[in-house]
Design an enzyme around this catalytic site. Structure first.
Site, PDB file in Angstrom:
ATOM      1  N   CYS A 242       0.799  -1.228   0.000  1.00 53.89           N
ATOM      2  CA  CYS A 242       0.000   0.000   0.000  1.00 53.89           C
ATOM      3  C   CYS A 242       0.829   1.274   0.000  1.00 53.89           C
ATOM      4  O   CYS A 242       0.349   2.307   0.405  1.00 53.89           O
ATOM      5  CB  CYS A 242      -0.945   0.005   1.192  1.00 53.89           C
ATOM      6  SG  CYS A 242      -0.141   0.051   2.775  1.00 53.89           S
ATOM      7  N   VAL A 243       2.057   1.207  -0.454  1.00 53.90           N
ATOM      8  CA  VAL A 243       2.795   2.465  -0.534  1.00 53.90           C
ATOM      9  C   VAL A 243       3.066   2.904  -1.973  1.00 53.90           C
ATOM     10  O   VAL A 243       3.670   3.926  -2.192  1.00 53.90           O
ATOM     11  CB  VAL A 243       4.123   2.421   0.251  1.00 53.90           C
ATOM     12  CG1 VAL A 243       3.885   2.513   1.727  1.00 53.90           C
ATOM     13  CG2 VAL A 243       4.920   1.197  -0.096  1.00 53.90           C
TER      14      VAL A 243
END
Lengths: 428, 127
Positions: A242-243
């Site tokens: 999720c980055v």
């Protein structure tokens, strides 16, 4: 193997008593869902909200997006190996609440970005401005380490999608899509003159916030694995990263992988689509060499004439992409690469640092450095302070009236490297 | 199998100081030192760049280097050079995100832990 996807079209969403679909409106039992999620003792609090297309709502920081579904016939209920016991995905019938999504929100680390604007300029770039979203902002109990925190949010998103997906059990689909594919030898006998095409799907698999799971197995630990395309379309693959907001493959995008769907559409017409090789993106050079060798070997064993390769992420995975390309091309297997580019704000810089004469067919899914202007939202779901993270990268990004300028980097799914997004290419 | 971690991350230094080379400087300076060592014949074990854009803005970078051999490996040298080029290209329009240093230190350390496990052949994620 035969898979039927029954689409129940969702045009609106609301909270109410019970979870069901009526006349295209999805009602979600807020209290019931909250109680269900709190069965996980690591969950301290649940904030549920709704974001509809066109509303001036900003969701930030987004962790994952999941499509609510339910298994009607056959094995593979839920997300096998994760939320349910291991069982085979990819066969039978699955009902999809088409047009609805579960969006998990929340900081695990302070530098997360990942924005979904439901309207305006931002909404143009993310595919999840068009879905009716149930947002899930979780607070976890004190003292969880970051790995457990991430896992808690990941599982909650999947469980929420299962809970809501049950509404599809009694509903009649508006459309049923049928995918059917026999064994590789069988299909090759049917289409002896069509080029045999394999899809190599690269996945970020490098540690916390950078992981992908197949049937619950952390793909960091696997050799490239051959999968039937139906399996991914039926919940076998989930996202744990999720980055990389713009080019992360959300679980929703795995469930609706555009490359698989497009290759299916040409199967038996222009190509013989043989299957998917799930390729881990390792951190070490040894891992990259091993995975690219292994991908080539699988392609050769299957007698592939061509391999379509999609990347996930940016930076060290570019090396994997070109290793696979060079090895396949030099072995006489044609390649098509799908990647996004980092071509500067004006789009004029060289898009990829790595270049190779073998890379003769490359599809760009967009320029991550393209600057977008996001008007102030009327309502922010999640953490408004994360907006400053978006603007924190360069001076002058946050204007006095609250208008925000940021790079596409920050917008969920905006440069999807499997093509599940709103950007297109035009020849001129 | 001797390993050296080239790092500017104090959290990595705290945990691995016996096998680390600490760089008092920026993430770019870590990449430059790695490039220089690779040209001197040291084996490049982990890719110098991260896998996601946001981590590119991190002030911290840790790269695993192996033993010194006779000559530089062509592929490794190319990767080390291109990593600097790519880092500069991306950062030319960005600033290092200095507001989340503690989290960047932690994630850099955890990703390094995962890379070390992968290097040891197990590939098992920590935790």
């Amino acid at each position: 193997m035969k898979l039927e996807i029954g689409r129940i079209n969702i045009k609106d969403i609301q909270f109410g008593d019970g979870t069901f679909v009526q006349d295209g409106v999805l009602t979600v039992d807020r209290e019931g869902l909250t109680a269900f999620l709190k069965e996980d003792e690591r969950v301290a609090g649940v904030r549920l909200d709704i974001a509809r297309p066109g509303e001036k709502v900003r969701i930030i920081p987004v962790k994952d997006v999941v499509e609510p579904r339910v298994k009607i016939e056959g094995t593979g209920a839920g997300f096998p190996g994760v939320t349910a016991k291991p069982s085979q995905c990819g066969q039978g019938r699955t009902h999809v609440l088409y047009g609805a999504a579960v969006v998990t929100v929340g900081d695990i680390v302070g530098f997360q970005e990942g924005v979904i604007d439901m309207w305006g300029e931002g909404g143009r770039w993310t595919p999840f401005s068009k879905t009716c979203n149930v947002t899930l902002d979780l607070q976890v109990v004190d003292g969880l380490d970051t790995h457990t925190h991430e896992e808690t949010i990941r599982l909650a998103g999947l469980r929420a999608a299962e809970f809501i997906g049950l509404a599809g059990r009694g509903a009649e689909p508006d459309e049923v899509l049928t995918y059917e594919m026999g064994g590789i030898f069988e299909e090759t006998e049917k289409y002896p003159n069509l080029p045999k095409v394999l899809y190599a799907e690269m996945m970020i698999t490098q540690g916390l916030l950078h992981d992908t799971y197949i049937y619950g197995v952390n793909a960091q630990t696997i050799l490239p694995a051959l999968m039937h395309p139906h399996e991914e379309l039926d919940g076998a693959v989930i996202s744990g990263n999720c980055v990389a907001a713009c080019d992360k493959i959300t679980t929703y995008q795995h469930q609706n992988n555009s490359v698989i769907l497009d290759l299916f559409a040409q199967h038996g017409k222009e190509i013989n689509f043989m299957g998917v090789v799930m390729v881990p993106e390792h951190t070490t050079l040894s891992g990259k060499l091993r995975a690219s060798d292994y991908t080539l070997k699988l392609a050769q064993m299957l007698g592939a004439d061509a391999v379509v390769v999609s990347e996930e992420g940016y930076g060290n995975p570019d090396s994997d992409l070109l290793m696979i390309c060079k090895k396949c091309e030099n072995a006489g297997i044609k390649t098509v690469l799908i990647t996004d580019e980092c071509a500067g704000r004006d789009g004029m810089s060289q898009g990829l640092a790595d270049t190779a004469s073998e890379a003769v067919a490359v599809v760009s899914t967009g320029n991550v450095s393209h600057v977008v202007t996001l008007a102030p939202a009327e309502r922010v779901i999640g953490n408004p302070e994360s907006i400053a993270v978006l603007a924190g990268g360069w001076k002058g990004a946050l204007l006095e009236d609250g208008t925000l300028m940021c790079e596409l980097n920050a917008v969920i799914g905006s440069t999807s490297e499997i093509g599940y997004h709103h950007v297109t290419c035009r020849q001129y | 199998m001797q390993r050296t971690i080239v790092t500017n991350n104090p959290a990595v230094w705290d945990k691995y100081s016996a096998n680390a080379l600490f760089i008092e400087g920026s993430a770019e300076q870590v990449l430059i030192r790695v490039r220089d060592m690779v040209h001197q014949g040291y084996e490049l074990i982990s890719h110098p760049l991260p896998a996601s854009l946001r981590i590119m803005f991190s002030p911290y970078r840790s790269v695993i280097i192996g033993e010194k051999r006779g000559a530089a490996d062509h592929l490794e040298a190319e990767i080390a050079e291109e990593s600097i080029w790519k880092y500069r290209q991306k950062m030319s329009s960005r600033e290092i995100d200095a507001g989340n240093n503690a989290d960047y230190r932690l994630i850099d350390l955890l990703l390094l832990d995962a890379a070390l496990k992968e290097d040891q052949g197990g590939g098992q994620p920590p935790g």
